[in-house]
Design a protein around this motif. Structure first.
Motif, PDB file in Angstrom:
ATOM      1  N   THR B  40      52.141  77.231  76.566  1.00 20.89           N
ATOM      2  CA  THR B  40      51.482  76.006  77.025  1.00 20.89           C
ATOM      3  C   THR B  40      51.408  74.971  75.904  1.00 20.89           C
ATOM      4  OG1 THR B  40      49.284  76.904  76.513  1.00 20.89           O
ATOM      5  CG2 THR B  40      50.128  77.272  78.726  1.00 20.89           C
ATOM      6  N   GLY B  41      51.627  73.714  76.276  1.00 15.98           N
ATOM      7  CA  GLY B  41      51.568  72.630  75.307  1.00 15.98           C
ATOM      8  C   GLY B  41      51.114  71.359  75.996  1.00 15.98           C
ATOM      9  N   ASP B  42      51.177  70.253  75.267  1.00 16.23           N
ATOM     10  CA  ASP B  42      50.824  68.971  75.864  1.00 16.23           C
ATOM     11  C   ASP B  42      51.714  67.887  75.257  1.00 16.23           C
ATOM     12  OD1 ASP B  42      49.756  68.702  73.347  1.00 16.23           O
ATOM     13  OD2 ASP B  42      47.683  68.871  73.999  1.00 16.23           O
ATOM     14  N   ASP B  43      51.316  66.644  75.439  1.00 19.28           N
ATOM     15  CA  ASP B  43      51.995  65.533  74.774  1.00 19.28           C
ATOM     16  C   ASP B  43      53.474  65.444  75.164  1.00 19.28           C
ATOM     17  OD1 ASP B  43      51.623  63.342  73.174  1.00 19.28           O
ATOM     18  OD2 ASP B  43      52.097  64.371  71.300  1.00 19.28           O
ATOM     19  N   GLY B  44      53.791  65.839  76.407  1.00 23.18           N
ATOM     20  CA  GLY B  44      55.135  65.647  76.925  1.00 23.18           C
ATOM     21  C   GLY B  44      56.183  66.654  76.480  1.00 23.18           C
ATOM     22  N   VAL B  45      55.720  67.694  75.771  1.00 20.96           N
ATOM     23  CA  VAL B  45      56.684  68.636  75.201  1.00 20.96           C
ATOM     24  C   VAL B  45      57.431  69.433  76.281  1.00 20.96           C
ATOM     25  CG1 VAL B  45      55.039  70.566  74.967  1.00 20.96           C
ATOM     26  CG2 VAL B  45      56.965  70.388  73.370  1.00 20.96           C
ATOM     27  N   PHE B  46      58.715  69.581  76.086  1.00 20.92           N
ATOM     28  CA  PHE B  46      59.494  70.566  76.861  1.00 20.92           C
ATOM     29  C   PHE B  46      60.631  71.028  75.953  1.00 20.92           C
ATOM     30  CE2 PHE B  46      62.213  72.602  79.890  1.00 20.92           C
ATOM     31  CZ  PHE B  46      61.339  73.137  80.809  1.00 20.92           C
ATOM     32  N   ILE B  47      60.388  72.161  75.317  1.00 24.00           N
ATOM     33  CA  ILE B  47      61.327  72.677  74.324  1.00 24.00           C
ATOM     34  C   ILE B  47      61.621  74.145  74.638  1.00 24.00           C
ATOM     35  CG2 ILE B  47      61.571  73.327  71.876  1.00 24.00           C
ATOM     36  CD1 ILE B  47      59.944  70.869  71.135  1.00 24.00           C
ATOM     37  N   VAL B  48      62.878  74.508  74.565  1.00 21.73           N
ATOM     38  CA  VAL B  48      63.271  75.904  74.736  1.00 21.73           C
ATOM     39  C   VAL B  48      63.800  76.411  73.398  1.00 21.73           C
ATOM     40  CG1 VAL B  48      64.729  77.515  76.020  1.00 21.73           C
ATOM     41  CG2 VAL B  48      63.865  75.456  77.146  1.00 21.73           C
ATOM     42  N   ARG B  49      63.266  77.549  72.962  1.00 23.58           N
ATOM     43  CA  ARG B  49      63.719  78.167  71.714  1.00 23.58           C
ATOM     44  C   ARG B  49      64.242  79.572  72.003  1.00 23.58           C
ATOM     45  NH1 ARG B  49      58.713  76.242  70.773  1.00 23.58           N
ATOM     46  NH2 ARG B  49      58.522  74.362  69.491  1.00 23.58           N
ATOM     47  N   ALA B  50      65.279  79.960  71.307  1.00 25.01           N
ATOM     48  CA  ALA B  50      65.790  81.333  71.379  1.00 25.01           C
ATOM     49  C   ALA B  50      65.711  81.891  69.971  1.00 25.01           C
ATOM     50  CB  ALA B  50      67.216  81.355  71.894  1.00 25.01           C
ATOM     51  N   ASP B  51      64.900  82.937  69.811  1.00 26.09           N
ATOM     52  CA  ASP B  51      64.659  83.508  68.486  1.00 26.09           C
ATOM     53  C   ASP B  51      64.284  82.420  67.477  1.00 26.09           C
ATOM     54  OD1 ASP B  51      64.999  86.130  69.274  1.00 26.09           O
ATOM     55  OD2 ASP B  51      67.147  86.079  68.932  1.00 26.09           O
ATOM     56  N   GLY B  52      63.453  81.509  67.914  1.00 30.09           N
ATOM     57  CA  GLY B  52      62.907  80.481  67.026  1.00 30.09           C
ATOM     58  C   GLY B  52      63.768  79.237  66.870  1.00 30.09           C
ATOM     59  N   GLU B  53      64.997  79.306  67.348  1.00 31.36           N
ATOM     60  CA  GLU B  53      65.894  78.150  67.208  1.00 31.36           C
ATOM     61  C   GLU B  53      65.841  77.284  68.464  1.00 31.36           C
ATOM     62  OE1 GLU B  53      70.668  77.571  67.123  1.00 31.36           O
ATOM     63  OE2 GLU B  53      69.886  79.084  65.736  1.00 31.36           O
ATOM     64  N   VAL B  54      65.663  75.990  68.270  1.00 25.25           N
ATOM     65  CA  VAL B  54      65.591  75.078  69.415  1.00 25.25           C
ATOM     66  C   VAL B  54      66.966  74.986  70.085  1.00 25.25           C
ATOM     67  CG1 VAL B  54      65.187  72.705  70.164  1.00 25.25           C
ATOM     68  CG2 VAL B  54      63.706  73.734  68.414  1.00 25.25           C
ATOM     69  N   VAL B  55      67.026  75.322  71.370  1.00 22.66           N
ATOM     70  CA  VAL B  55      68.284  75.191  72.118  1.00 22.66           C
ATOM     71  C   VAL B  55      68.203  74.076  73.158  1.00 22.66           C
ATOM     72  CG1 VAL B  55      68.970  77.593  71.738  1.00 22.66           C
ATOM     73  CG2 VAL B  55      67.686  76.977  73.812  1.00 22.66           C
ATOM     74  N   PHE B  56      66.981  73.611  73.418  1.00 24.85           N
ATOM     75  CA  PHE B  56      66.813  72.464  74.315  1.00 24.85           C
ATOM     76  C   PHE B  56      65.541  71.725  73.934  1.00 24.85           C
ATOM     77  CE2 PHE B  56      64.875  70.340  77.894  1.00 24.85           C
ATOM     78  CZ  PHE B  56      65.913  69.577  78.382  1.00 24.85           C
ATOM     79  N   ASP B  57      65.644  70.407  73.864  1.00 29.39           N
ATOM     80  CA  ASP B  57      64.466  69.561  73.630  1.00 29.39           C
ATOM     81  C   ASP B  57      64.634  68.340  74.509  1.00 29.39           C
ATOM     82  OD1 ASP B  57      62.530  67.784  72.764  1.00 29.39           O
ATOM     83  OD2 ASP B  57      62.744  68.353  70.661  1.00 29.39           O
ATOM     84  N   LYS B  58      63.674  68.123  75.389  1.00 27.59           N
ATOM     85  CA  LYS B  58      63.870  67.058  76.377  1.00 27.59           C
ATOM     86  C   LYS B  58      63.903  65.668  75.731  1.00 27.59           C
ATOM     87  CE  LYS B  58      59.439  65.600  78.312  1.00 27.59           C
ATOM     88  NZ  LYS B  58      59.470  64.378  77.510  1.00 27.59           N
ATOM     89  N   THR B  59      63.434  65.550  74.504  1.00 28.52           N
ATOM     90  CA  THR B  59      63.534  64.246  73.846  1.00 28.52           C
ATOM     91  C   THR B  59      64.970  63.957  73.401  1.00 28.52           C
ATOM     92  OG1 THR B  59      63.019  65.137  71.655  1.00 28.52           O
ATOM     93  CG2 THR B  59      61.159  64.399  72.993  1.00 28.52           C
ATOM     94  N   GLU B  60      65.811  64.993  73.404  1.00 28.50           N
ATOM     95  CA  GLU B  60      67.187  64.795  72.929  1.00 28.50           C
ATOM     96  C   GLU B  60      68.247  65.157  73.963  1.00 28.50           C
ATOM     97  OE1 GLU B  60      67.891  66.757  69.245  1.00 28.50           O
ATOM     98  OE2 GLU B  60      66.230  65.768  68.231  1.00 28.50           O
TER      99      GLU B  60
END
Lengths: 80, 80
Positions: B40-60
């Motif tokens: 759970t988060g806030d501030d518009g976050v939507f990030i997917v990480r696999a083993d700590g590495e960002v594989v998706f960030d909705k800002t990008e």
């Protein structure tokens, strides 16, 4: 800081059930829980843990989403 | 031992999207991943990480469930 785990049997096809439970918990408690983890397992397992404590085990409890949400509640911050 | 995290903005109402992504990953990879955590988060976050590495960030990245599943794949065991 509450972590909920839903461990489910992948080969038994329990993903839908695990998804329903995780969604119900997150709808109910939102940011009062830190995360709900869907943990893959086998051998018929369907166990829900809140901060490491078993709150539902299908070998002992009858499946009931609302009852599982209620069982999680004591582990969640006072805002829930 | 692969852990995937889907961190989503609770007040933005992104639970459905987070649920869809977690379900797609678990359907695709099953026991080849250890867990998919809905964080759970806030501030518009939507990030997917696999083993700590960002594989998706909705800002990008543009939201695309299939693309997210493909981005997770390199982090999953060879049986996937």
């Amino acid at each position: 800081m509450t972590r909920v785990e839903v461990e489910y049997c992948v080969p038994c096809g329990m993903l839908n059930r695990a998804r329903d439970v995780s969604e119900a918990i997150l709808k109910q408690f939102g940011e009062s829980v830190d995360e709900v983890a869907l943990v893959t397992g086998d051998d018929g397992v369907f166990i829900v843990r809140a901060d490491g404590e078993v709150v539902f085990d299908k070998t002992e409890d009858e499946y009931d989403v609302d009852a599982i949400v209620r069982a999680v509640k004591p582990h969640v911050g006072a805002t829930a």
